[in-house]
Design a protein around this motif. Structure first.
Motif, short mmCIF file in Angstrom:
data_model
loop_
_atom_site.label_atom_id
_atom_site.label_comp_id
_atom_site.label_asym_id
_atom_site.label_seq_id
_atom_site.Cartn_x
_atom_site.Cartn_y
_atom_site.Cartn_z
N LEU A 16 -7.86 41.56 44.49
CA LEU A 16 -6.91 41.17 43.44
C LEU A 16 -7.32 39.80 42.92
O LEU A 16 -7.38 38.84 43.69
CB LEU A 16 -5.50 41.11 44.02
N ILE A 28 -19.80 28.28 37.98
CA ILE A 28 -19.96 26.88 37.56
C ILE A 28 -20.57 26.02 38.68
O ILE A 28 -20.85 24.84 38.49
CB ILE A 28 -18.63 26.23 37.09
N ALA A 148 -8.64 35.16 50.51
CA ALA A 148 -9.89 34.53 50.10
C ALA A 148 -9.58 33.84 48.76
O ALA A 148 -10.38 33.87 47.84
CB ALA A 148 -11.00 35.55 49.95
N SER A 149 -8.38 33.29 48.70
CA SER A 149 -7.87 32.78 47.41
C SER A 149 -8.17 31.31 47.20
O SER A 149 -7.67 30.70 46.26
CB SER A 149 -6.36 33.05 47.32
N GLY A 150 -9.04 30.74 48.05
CA GLY A 150 -9.55 29.39 47.79
C GLY A 150 -8.55 28.28 48.02
O GLY A 150 -7.49 28.47 48.63
N SER A 160 -5.02 28.40 43.12
CA SER A 160 -3.57 28.42 43.32
C SER A 160 -3.27 28.05 44.77
O SER A 160 -4.16 28.02 45.61
CB SER A 160 -2.99 29.81 43.01
N GLY A 354 -12.80 31.10 53.87
CA GLY A 354 -13.20 30.22 52.76
C GLY A 354 -12.38 28.94 52.70
O GLY A 354 -11.90 28.42 53.71
N TYR A 366 -23.02 23.91 51.76
CA TYR A 366 -22.35 24.23 53.03
C TYR A 366 -21.05 25.01 52.81
O TYR A 366 -20.68 25.85 53.62
CB TYR A 366 -22.04 22.94 53.79
C1 LIG Z 1 -17.52 22.15 40.18
C2 LIG Z 1 -17.76 22.79 41.52
C3 LIG Z 1 -19.06 22.99 41.95
C4 LIG Z 1 -19.30 23.52 43.23
N1 LIG Z 1 -20.59 23.73 43.62
C5 LIG Z 1 -20.84 24.22 44.85
C6 LIG Z 1 -22.18 24.49 45.28
O1 LIG Z 1 -23.15 24.38 44.50
N2 LIG Z 1 -22.36 24.92 46.57
C7 LIG Z 1 -21.31 25.13 47.43
O2 LIG Z 1 -21.55 25.50 48.59
N3 LIG Z 1 -20.03 24.94 47.03
C8 LIG Z 1 -19.78 24.50 45.77
N4 LIG Z 1 -18.47 24.34 45.36
C9 LIG Z 1 -17.40 24.73 46.29
C10 LIG Z 1 -17.25 26.27 46.29
O3 LIG Z 1 -17.19 26.72 44.95
C11 LIG Z 1 -16.01 26.70 47.04
O4 LIG Z 1 -15.97 26.11 48.30
C12 LIG Z 1 -15.99 28.22 47.19
O5 LIG Z 1 -15.98 28.84 45.92
C13 LIG Z 1 -14.77 28.67 47.98
O6 LIG Z 1 -14.77 30.08 48.02
P1 LIG Z 1 -13.39 30.87 48.22
O7 LIG Z 1 -13.75 32.30 48.13
O8 LIG Z 1 -12.67 30.37 49.39
O9 LIG Z 1 -12.51 30.46 46.94
P2 LIG Z 1 -12.80 30.59 45.37
O10 LIG Z 1 -14.25 30.71 45.09
O11 LIG Z 1 -12.03 29.48 44.74
O12 LIG Z 1 -12.16 31.99 45.00
C14 LIG Z 1 -10.78 32.18 45.06
C15 LIG Z 1 -10.39 33.19 44.01
O13 LIG Z 1 -9.03 33.54 44.20
C16 LIG Z 1 -8.41 33.64 42.94
N5 LIG Z 1 -6.98 33.37 43.13
C17 LIG Z 1 -6.39 32.24 43.57
N6 LIG Z 1 -5.07 32.39 43.62
C18 LIG Z 1 -4.79 33.65 43.19
C19 LIG Z 1 -3.59 34.39 43.02
N7 LIG Z 1 -2.41 33.86 43.30
N8 LIG Z 1 -3.69 35.66 42.56
C20 LIG Z 1 -4.91 36.22 42.27
N9 LIG Z 1 -6.08 35.56 42.41
C21 LIG Z 1 -6.01 34.29 42.87
C22 LIG Z 1 -9.09 32.57 42.09
O14 LIG Z 1 -8.96 32.87 40.72
C23 LIG Z 1 -10.51 32.63 42.60
O15 LIG Z 1 -11.33 33.46 41.83
C24 LIG Z 1 -18.21 23.84 44.08
C25 LIG Z 1 -16.90 23.67 43.62
C26 LIG Z 1 -16.66 23.16 42.36
C27 LIG Z 1 -15.25 22.99 41.88
#
Ligand SMILES: Cc1cc2nc3c(=O)[nH]c(=O)nc-3n(C[C@H](O)[C@H](O)[C@H](O)COP(=O)(O)OP(=O)(O)OC[C@H]3O[C@@H](n4cnc5c(N)ncnc54)[C@H](O)[C@@H]3O)c2cc1C
Length: 382
Positions: A16, A28, A148-150, A160, A354, A366
């Motif tokens: 989702l 990005i 995995a919503s970051g 969020s 994540g 990392y």
């Molecule tokens: C500018 C920038 C550059 C970066 N560059 C690097 C890099 O080069 N190397 C590196 O290792 N890390 C980098 N990072 C860090 C890395 O992007 C994150 O640590 C990583 O993406 C985390 O993964 P995640 O799956 O936990 O969360 P995310 O990648 O943030 O994915 C979470 C997803 O959940 C979705 N979501 C959130 N809430 C909801 C909701 N309520 N309903 C539905 N969907 C939802 C979001 O839209 C998102 O797509 C960077 C971060 C930024 C901001």
């Protein structure tokens, strides 16, 4: 990663995603080139209340696994840019996302885009998920749910507080969150000094009593940025001072001694001009006797020059906030999760991975290595 790893094991998932396309942050990341892992990854490169938690996760999914995964499924060759940072040879983050979308399709996984998850509750059948899509609210139930919503950084990319909010509601411990890998601001009497150097970059060692980083720092009109500053920001707390060695490859005492041996005719400023831009030397003139000839430099002034250059004190006013942060520090406590599976100890079938978890990587690939590893280990248990 979690969905495709589950798919490779013949399992079925539904992702989702509130955005209208997947992988916004990957796209990005690394300036659009995606620094997708780091060759030197170890638990030393992570900030957490319990970094040792990572041993069990990283034993199951290694950097070699990440490299092999992208090579095997996307023909992506990794190129090391600096300090072990691996980027796709094509320099295109979208190639990384394509690996996932292709595998999602091939393994029959579903993804609903433009779908906002509003809440997740624990019910007798498993978990009740309230979503909003196409202007309507819907209710889903599932025995297993993966967060995995970051984290909170960069709201316009979809960030969020869903994972944190849900963890609080379920009574799970959350380690206090804050922006990390974030530029730091300077206000007050020193602000003009930093602003006057805006655009100047210096190779430096930035350090406090916990850690040190040798990389560039960048002066800006509001404070400090650049890789070494982003790194120390993850270890900095409001009100604290850290220090900068502006000339880490040299010892000022030795340089002054050499100048003295050569007659000491040059001034401190002329000597510093060998190592810094003129603008930087002029700015250092605020603190140092740059017009004094080295031959007539007193012991106290020599000590002042050495101390200022090697132990330059910085007291930031704050940070640039979540919209400029690369990651979030803190999150769901690792104490709540089984290290083997990342499943909640209190809520079977509920997983966190994540950035939502209290595991924060250094700058340099990392954070993705942790996110891929988390996705993999959770998928094994689904
Ligand atoms: C500018 C920038 C550059 C970066 N560059 C690097 C890099 O080069 N190397 C590196 O290792 N890390 C980098 N990072 C860090 C890395 O992007 C994150 O640590 C990583 O993406 C985390 O993964 P995640 O799956 O936990 O969360 P995310 O990648 O943030 O994915 C979470 C997803 O959940 C979705 N979501 C959130 N809430 C909801 C909701 N309520 N309903 C539905 N969907 C939802 C979001 O839209 C998102 O797509 C960077 C971060 C930024 C901001």
């Amino acid at each position: 990663m979690c969905a495709v790893q589950a798919g490779l094991l013949g399992k079925k998932t539904l992702v989702l995603e509130r955005n209208d396309k997947p992988g916004a942050k990957i796209l990005i990341s690394g300036g659009g080139r995606c620094n997708y892992t780091n060759l030197h990854t170890s638990i030393e490169n992570f900030v957490s209340e319990n970094p040792s938690f990572l041993h069990t996760v990283f034993a199951q999914w290694t950097v070699e696994d990440t490299i092999a995964f992208f090579e095997n499924f996307g023909h992506i060759k990794g190129v090391e840019k600096t300090l072990g940072q691996l980027f796709p040879a094509t320099n295109k983050a979208k190639d990384i996302v394509s690996v996932f979308t292709k595998l999602m399709y091939e393994t029959g996984q579903d993804i609903w885009l433009d779908t906002l998850v509003k809440s997740v509750e624990s019910v007798t059948e498993g978990y009740r998920i309230i979503i909003a899509r196409a202007g309507k609210e819907e209710v889903l139930t599932s025995k297993k749910v993966v967060f995995a919503s970051g984290g909170l950084p960069v709201a316009k990319l979809g960030a969020s507080d869903l994972a944190l909010k849900t963890a609080y509601k379920l009574g799970l411990e959350v380690v206090q969150t804050a922006p990390a890998l974030v530029p730091l601001t300077i206000t007050g009497k020193d602000a003009d000094w930093y602003a006057s150097l805006s655009g100047n970059s210096v190779f430096a060692r930035v350090y406090n009593d916990k850690i040190s980083f040798e990389e560039n720092i960048l002066f800006t009109h509001w404070g400090l940025s650049g890789p070494a500053i982003l790194q120390i920001s993850s270890y900095w707390r409001a009100g604290e001072v850290f220090k900068i060695d502006l000339l880490p490859k040299f010892r000022l005492d030795n340089l002054i001694r050499q100048e003295r041996n050569a007659g000491g005719k040059r001034t401190i400023g002329q000597m510093l001009n060998d190592y810094f831009t003129k603008k930087m030397v002029d700015a250092l003139g605020k603190f140092l006797p740059i017009t004094i000839k080295i031959a007539s430099l007193s012991k106290a002034d020599a000590a002042l020059v050495s101390d200022t250059i090697h132990h330059f004190k910085v007291k930031p006013a704050g940070d640039k906030g979540y919209d400029k942060a690369e990651v979030m520090r803190g999150g769901v406590s690792t104490a709540e999760l089984h290290p083997k599976t990342l499943e909640s100890k209190k809520y079977p079938g509920l997983y966190f991975g994540g950035e939502a978890v209290d595991i924060t990587g250094w700058l340099g690939g990392y954070n993705f290595q942790w996110a891929w590893a988390a996705g993999y280990v959770i998928a094994q248990d689904l």
